[in-house]
Design an enzyme around this catalytic site. Structure first.
Site, PDB file in Angstrom:
ATOM      1  N   HIS A  71       6.098   1.273   1.571  1.00  0.00           N
ATOM      2  CA  HIS A  71       6.212   2.710   2.768  1.00  0.00           C
ATOM      3  C   HIS A  71       8.010   2.631   2.492  1.00  0.00           C
ATOM      4  O   HIS A  71       8.841   1.776   2.501  1.00  0.00           O
ATOM      5  CB  HIS A  71       5.844   2.048   3.966  1.00  0.00           C
ATOM      6  CG  HIS A  71       6.423   0.922   4.852  1.00  0.00           C
ATOM      7  ND1 HIS A  71       7.466   1.069   5.609  1.00  0.00           N
ATOM      8  CD2 HIS A  71       6.090  -0.404   4.947  1.00  0.00           C
ATOM      9  CE1 HIS A  71       7.887  -0.072   5.987  1.00  0.00           C
ATOM     10  NE2 HIS A  71       6.937  -0.991   5.704  1.00  0.00           N
ATOM     11  N   ASP A 171      12.676  -3.921   5.086  1.00  0.00           N
ATOM     12  CA  ASP A 171      11.267  -3.618   5.221  1.00  0.00           C
ATOM     13  C   ASP A 171      11.273  -2.041   5.375  1.00  0.00           C
ATOM     14  O   ASP A 171      12.055  -1.545   6.357  1.00  0.00           O
ATOM     15  CB  ASP A 171      10.971  -4.232   6.784  1.00  0.00           C
ATOM     16  CG  ASP A 171       9.567  -3.654   7.339  1.00  0.00           C
ATOM     17  OD1 ASP A 171       8.781  -2.971   6.612  1.00  0.00           O
ATOM     18  OD2 ASP A 171       9.516  -3.845   8.468  1.00  0.00           O
ATOM     19  N   GLU A 202       4.460   4.205   8.040  1.00  0.00           N
ATOM     20  CA  GLU A 202       4.010   2.862   8.344  1.00  0.00           C
ATOM     21  C   GLU A 202       4.180   2.430   9.469  1.00  0.00           C
ATOM     22  O   GLU A 202       3.316   1.908  10.040  1.00  0.00           O
ATOM     23  CB  GLU A 202       4.579   2.087   6.983  1.00  0.00           C
ATOM     24  CG  GLU A 202       3.475   0.752   6.860  1.00  0.00           C
ATOM     25  CD  GLU A 202       4.052  -0.510   7.660  1.00  0.00           C
ATOM     26  OE1 GLU A 202       3.284  -1.346   7.837  1.00  0.00           O
ATOM     27  OE2 GLU A 202       5.285  -0.374   8.249  1.00  0.00           O
ATOM     28  N   ASP A 225       5.049  -5.373   0.597  1.00  0.00           N
ATOM     29  CA  ASP A 225       5.660  -5.223   1.954  1.00  0.00           C
ATOM     30  C   ASP A 225       6.428  -6.721   2.235  1.00  0.00           C
ATOM     31  O   ASP A 225       5.801  -7.494   1.622  1.00  0.00           O
ATOM     32  CB  ASP A 225       4.884  -4.915   3.172  1.00  0.00           C
ATOM     33  CG  ASP A 225       5.517  -4.130   4.209  1.00  0.00           C
ATOM     34  OD1 ASP A 225       6.327  -4.528   4.697  1.00  0.00           O
ATOM     35  OD2 ASP A 225       4.674  -3.192   4.850  1.00  0.00           O
ATOM     36  N   HIS A 311      12.820  -6.257  11.255  1.00  0.00           N
ATOM     37  CA  HIS A 311      12.968  -5.181  12.293  1.00  0.00           C
ATOM     38  C   HIS A 311      14.388  -5.528  13.135  1.00  0.00           C
ATOM     39  O   HIS A 311      14.669  -5.217  14.242  1.00  0.00           O
ATOM     40  CB  HIS A 311      11.863  -5.171  13.375  1.00  0.00           C
ATOM     41  CG  HIS A 311      10.787  -4.415  12.657  1.00  0.00           C
ATOM     42  ND1 HIS A 311       9.493  -3.918  13.377  1.00  0.00           N
ATOM     43  CD2 HIS A 311      10.218  -4.227  11.249  1.00  0.00           C
ATOM     44  CE1 HIS A 311       8.884  -3.460  12.639  1.00  0.00           C
ATOM     45  NE2 HIS A 311       9.195  -3.361  11.336  1.00  0.00           N
TER      46      HIS A 311
HETATM   47 CO    CO Z   1       8.026  -3.110   9.666  1.00  0.00          CO
HETATM   48 ZN    ZN Z   2       6.980  -3.015   6.397  1.00  0.00          ZN
END
Ligand code: CO
Ligand code: ZN
Length: 342
Positions: A71, A171, A202, A225, A311
């Site tokens: 993604h 990410d 995503e 991922d 994140h």
């Molecule tokens: Co993520």
């Molecule tokens: Zn991800």
């Protein structure tokens, strides 16, 4: 890897992680990826949701139609209200923690920048996102460079710590890099028809991969991922550690990887003599679910890259894991795929 090859890899990582592209606003990152892959795909298209889909090869005797999904969106913020003094309130686009917001810097798709501030808190209280605001430097609503509905990503330069690499959007841009580098290594002799999907949205619920998987109609699929690790002080109890190799996902909260795909990945890692580790993630989800659940169901799994501080503005991965993931993915795609019995 030779030093020159490593330099090009680092440049590609820097370019992709520093390009903003929160969910639903993937125009710039899609263009950046397209630029990188244009000489290596037989066909490139963008679907209605904005997924960038690149086909390499066509199905030959004994080959399979394979979907690889990485993604290209990232977490971000969307403006919900601009007050008389120009302070912009926001909601989270994807999983944004208040802990990583205060003092953080953001960049809007129109180029406007801002910093995140916070209301005065009661001592000992954890802030919530609705107690925060973006200060764009505006002095009134009238001179605010951002309006309701505008979206921003976090702004943080790429950092090379040697063995470890840090960025605000490992990410999942590191997976886009891995997919691009594997694409460059696909041989003419591969019997497989490979669809590299650079999926959108995503972080807001695997939305891009859902339509992409329907459109591609794969016979087998792999998401690429980042995944959580268990190697930080008093962190999660997880098996995956930075530097221990690509992780073969067994499950996360969105899906149970097809055991045949798990075995296929393990066998390929062993055949190449690559380090690998088994991943059982106690939270999270990936495009693997969207592939698995499309149409009448598709065998799907996920190649994961261990990452610390997911994140946050400083997601950290291991350089050797990245290089070994490229080798593993290229090997999986270059050879005849034999999934065997369920
Ligand atoms: Co993520
Ligand atoms: Zn991800």
């Amino acid at each position: 890897m030779t030093e020159k090859k490593q330099d090009t890899l680092l440049q590609l990582i820097k370019k992709l992680v520093e390009t903003p592209g929160p969910s639903g606003q993937e125009q710039k990152i899609r263009a950046a990826v397209r630029e990188e892959i244009k000489g290596y795909a037989d066909e490139i298209r963008t679907d209605a949701l904005g997924n960038l889909i690149a086909r390499v090869g066509s199905k030959k005797e004994g080959g399979m139609r394979v979907m690889v999904s990485a993604h290209i969106d990232e977490i971000g913020l969307m403006v919900t209200h601009v007050d008389d003094n120009g302070f912009a309130r926001f909601l989270a686009v994807g999983g944004v923690s208040p802990f990583t917001c205060m003092g953080n810097r953001v960049i809007f798709m129109n180029g406007a920048r801002g910093v995140i501030g916070m209301e005065r808190l009661e001592p000992g209280k954890v802030p919530t996102l609705d107690q925060m605001y973006i200060d764009t430097g505006a002095t009134s609503a009238k001179d605010s460079p951002v309006q309701v509905g505008d979206v921003c990503g976090f702004e943080r330069p790429f950092m090379d710590l040697g063995k470890r690499l840090v960025a605000k959007s490992m990410d999942d841009r590191i997976a886009a890099v891995i997919a691009i580098e594997a694409m460059k290594q696909i041989k003419k002799t591969s019997p497989n028809e490979i669809y590299f999907v650079f999926s959108v949205q995503e972080e807001v619920g695997l939305r891009g991969a859902t339509t992409a998987a329907y459109g591609v109609n794969p016979e087998v699929g792999i998401a690429v991922d980042v995944t959580g690790v268990g190697d930080t002080p008093k962190g999660f109890k997880l098996n995956v550690k930075l530097g221990n190799g690509p992780a073969v996902k067994v499950r996360d909260n969105s899906f149970i990887a097809d055991p045949r795909v798990v075995k296929w990945m393990v066998n390929e890692a062993e055949a190449q003599g690559l380090p690998y580790q088994m991943e059982v993630l106690t939270f999270g989800g990936t495009d693997g679910r969207a592939i698995q659940m499309t149409r009448e169901g598709v065998p799907a799994g996920c190649l994961s890259i261990g990452s610390r501080y997911i994140h946050s503005p400083s997601e950290m991965v291991d350089r050797d894991d990245v290089e070994n993931s490229i080798k593993l993915l290229a090997g999986l795609l270059n050879n005849k795929i034999e999934l065997g019995e369920l």
